[in-house]
Scaffold this active site. Structure first.
Site, mmCIF file in Angstrom:
data_model
loop_
_atom_site.group_PDB
_atom_site.id
_atom_site.type_symbol
_atom_site.label_atom_id
_atom_site.label_comp_id
_atom_site.label_asym_id
_atom_site.label_seq_id
_atom_site.Cartn_x
_atom_site.Cartn_y
_atom_site.Cartn_z
ATOM 1 N N LYS A 32 0.837 -1.201 0.000
ATOM 2 C CA LYS A 32 0.000 0.000 0.000
ATOM 3 C C LYS A 32 0.874 1.253 0.000
ATOM 4 O O LYS A 32 1.722 1.435 0.872
ATOM 5 C CB LYS A 32 -0.915 0.016 1.237
ATOM 6 C CG LYS A 32 -1.823 1.254 1.298
ATOM 7 C CD LYS A 32 -2.888 1.101 2.356
ATOM 8 C CE LYS A 32 -2.514 1.712 3.691
ATOM 9 N NZ LYS A 32 -2.611 3.188 3.712
ATOM 10 N N ASP A 59 -3.659 4.201 -2.014
ATOM 11 C CA ASP A 59 -4.628 4.658 -1.009
ATOM 12 C C ASP A 59 -4.639 6.182 -0.974
ATOM 13 O O ASP A 59 -4.012 6.799 -0.116
ATOM 14 C CB ASP A 59 -4.221 4.076 0.350
ATOM 15 C CG ASP A 59 -5.197 4.413 1.466
ATOM 16 O OD1 ASP A 59 -6.362 4.759 1.154
ATOM 17 O OD2 ASP A 59 -4.794 4.331 2.636
ATOM 18 N N LYS A 61 -7.664 7.992 -1.180
ATOM 19 C CA LYS A 61 -8.947 8.425 -0.597
ATOM 20 C C LYS A 61 -9.517 9.639 -1.345
ATOM 21 O O LYS A 61 -9.711 10.719 -0.776
ATOM 22 C CB LYS A 61 -8.789 8.730 0.894
ATOM 23 C CG LYS A 61 -8.369 7.514 1.714
ATOM 24 C CD LYS A 61 -8.416 7.793 3.214
ATOM 25 C CE LYS A 61 -8.077 6.571 4.042
ATOM 26 N NZ LYS A 61 -6.688 6.143 3.974
ATOM 27 N N ASP A 64 -14.182 14.381 -4.201
ATOM 28 C CA ASP A 64 -14.399 15.658 -4.885
ATOM 29 C C ASP A 64 -15.713 15.530 -5.656
ATOM 30 O O ASP A 64 -16.440 14.553 -5.460
ATOM 31 C CB ASP A 64 -13.198 15.949 -5.824
ATOM 32 C CG ASP A 64 -12.967 17.447 -6.037
ATOM 33 O OD1 ASP A 64 -13.952 18.165 -6.340
ATOM 34 O OD2 ASP A 64 -11.816 17.896 -5.904
ATOM 35 N N THR A 119 -11.517 6.305 10.993
ATOM 36 C CA THR A 119 -11.464 5.802 12.379
ATOM 37 C C THR A 119 -10.925 6.852 13.339
ATOM 38 O O THR A 119 -11.009 6.693 14.548
ATOM 39 C CB THR A 119 -10.611 4.516 12.469
ATOM 40 O OG1 THR A 119 -9.403 4.728 11.737
ATOM 41 C CG2 THR A 119 -11.343 3.338 11.891
ATOM 42 N N ARG A 210 3.359 -0.436 10.643
ATOM 43 C CA ARG A 210 4.515 -0.376 11.529
ATOM 44 C C ARG A 210 5.006 -1.705 12.103
ATOM 45 O O ARG A 210 6.226 -1.877 12.243
ATOM 46 C CB ARG A 210 4.249 0.648 12.643
ATOM 47 C CG ARG A 210 4.313 2.069 12.113
ATOM 48 C CD ARG A 210 3.593 3.058 13.009
ATOM 49 N NE ARG A 210 2.148 2.851 12.965
ATOM 50 C CZ ARG A 210 1.270 3.590 13.636
ATOM 51 N NH1 ARG A 210 1.695 4.560 14.410
ATOM 52 N NH2 ARG A 210 -0.016 3.357 13.512
HETATM 53 O O1 C5P Z 1 1.257 1.258 10.984
HETATM 54 P P1 C5P Z 1 -0.154 0.748 10.939
HETATM 55 O O2 C5P Z 1 -0.251 -0.765 10.885
HETATM 56 O O3 C5P Z 1 -1.042 1.358 11.987
HETATM 57 O O4 C5P Z 1 -0.658 1.265 9.513
HETATM 58 C C1 C5P Z 1 -1.978 1.071 9.073
HETATM 59 C C2 C5P Z 1 -2.165 1.671 7.721
HETATM 60 O O5 C5P Z 1 -3.560 1.650 7.423
HETATM 61 C C3 C5P Z 1 -1.726 3.133 7.621
HETATM 62 O O6 C5P Z 1 -1.300 3.352 6.264
HETATM 63 C C4 C5P Z 1 -2.988 3.884 7.908
HETATM 64 O O7 C5P Z 1 -3.027 5.147 7.311
HETATM 65 C C5 C5P Z 1 -4.038 2.981 7.277
HETATM 66 N N1 C5P Z 1 -5.394 3.131 7.801
HETATM 67 C C6 C5P Z 1 -5.720 2.947 9.129
HETATM 68 N N2 C5P Z 1 -6.997 3.108 9.565
HETATM 69 C C7 C5P Z 1 -7.957 3.431 8.709
HETATM 70 C C8 C5P Z 1 -7.651 3.630 7.365
HETATM 71 C C9 C5P Z 1 -6.350 3.471 6.939
HETATM 72 O O8 C5P Z 1 -4.859 2.629 9.916
HETATM 73 N N3 C5P Z 1 -9.183 3.547 9.142
#
Ligand code: C5P
Length: 230
Positions: A32, A59, A61, A64, A119, A210
């Site tokens: 992603k 991603d 998002k 518009d 979220t 992460r």
């Molecule tokens: O590092 P981590 O596992 O938290 O990353 C989750 C990924 O999913 C990030 O790119 C974050 O922006 C994305 N994301 C999220 N929650 C959402 C939508 C997207 O954590 N509701």
């Protein structure tokens, strides 16, 4: 199962993104890329990542007026992303326009995923925008709208998987961030599930950032998650 794992490569640094991608690509279905990477490196950076051998979930998002989102989707088609995100809150006509634009790529079209309620918005934050129904009801409402207009699936939190499967069955693709292997630091994710729990609950794809990208050995971390959901 390797195919179900999406690794979020959240870095603006091209070299680091490339190194991460090469480490994790054998162990995941997709990588992603988001705004942070794409706004800095654009299509050229995207192509460098794709050339390193990964299918890409882009991603961005998009949100518009319908005509502009359709144009944005068409501009992305030559890059060949497998998954693209739009905001369901842009409304039915906007979702339909994105779906129609994606369809122009024929069999290799990107699947369109709708984001419902971010979220990061709790009930109070949502109500300050005029949405007084609460995040869960609003997410379900937007999911229904997006799927009715032809969206292929939804981005949802782990705890939304069950209600969404109840409401819409097995058809929609559910792509689920907020995933932490047992013992991993939650970071800023408030309500997490393990990879196994999310897949068991009905996730088609899990998105992990992460816990993989900050690991000493990202390739090994991705491989361990892929094994856990095999
Ligand atoms: O590092 P981590 O596992 O938290 O990353 C989750 C990924 O999913 C990030 O790119 C974050 O922006 C994305 N994301 C999220 N929650 C959402 C939508 C997207 O954590 N509701």
């Amino acid at each position: 199962m390797t195919r179900r794992l999406i690794v979020a490569v959240d870095t603006p640094e091209l070299d680091r993104a490339g190194a991460l991608l090469r480490a994790v690509a054998p162990h995941c279905g997709l990588v992603k890329l988001g705004l942070e990477f794409f706004l800095r490196h654009g299509p050229e950076g995207y192509r460098a990542m794709a050339a390193a051998g990964a299918d890409i979930f882009l991603d961005l998002k998009l949100h518009d007026i319908p005509n502009t989102v359709a144009g944005g989707v068409r501009s992305l088609l030559p890059l060949g992303p497998r998954l693209l995100t739009i905001h369901a809150g842009g409304g039915a006509a906007m979702v339909a326009a994105a779906v129609a634009a994606a369809a122009q790529a024929g069999a290799s079209r990107p699947k369109i995923l709708a984001v419902t309620v971010l979220t990061s918005l709790d009930a109070a934050a949502l109500s300050a925008t005029g949405v007084v129904d609460g995040p869960a009801r609003q997410a379900l409402r937007l999911a229904r709208l997006a799927l009715a207009e032809g969206a292929d699936g939804l981005v949802c939190s782990p705890h939304e998987i069950a209600p969404l499967r109840d409401a819409f069955g097995s058809g929609p693709l559910l792509v689920v961030p907020g995933i932490r292997p047992a013992g991993a630091a939650p970071g800023d994710q408030a309500r997490v599930m393990t990879p196994e729990q999310a897949v068991e609950a009905g996730a088609d794809y899990i998105v992990v950032g992460r816990p993989v990208t900050a690991a000493a050995e990202p390739g090994a971390a991705a491989a361990a998650i892929a094994r856990a959901i095999a």
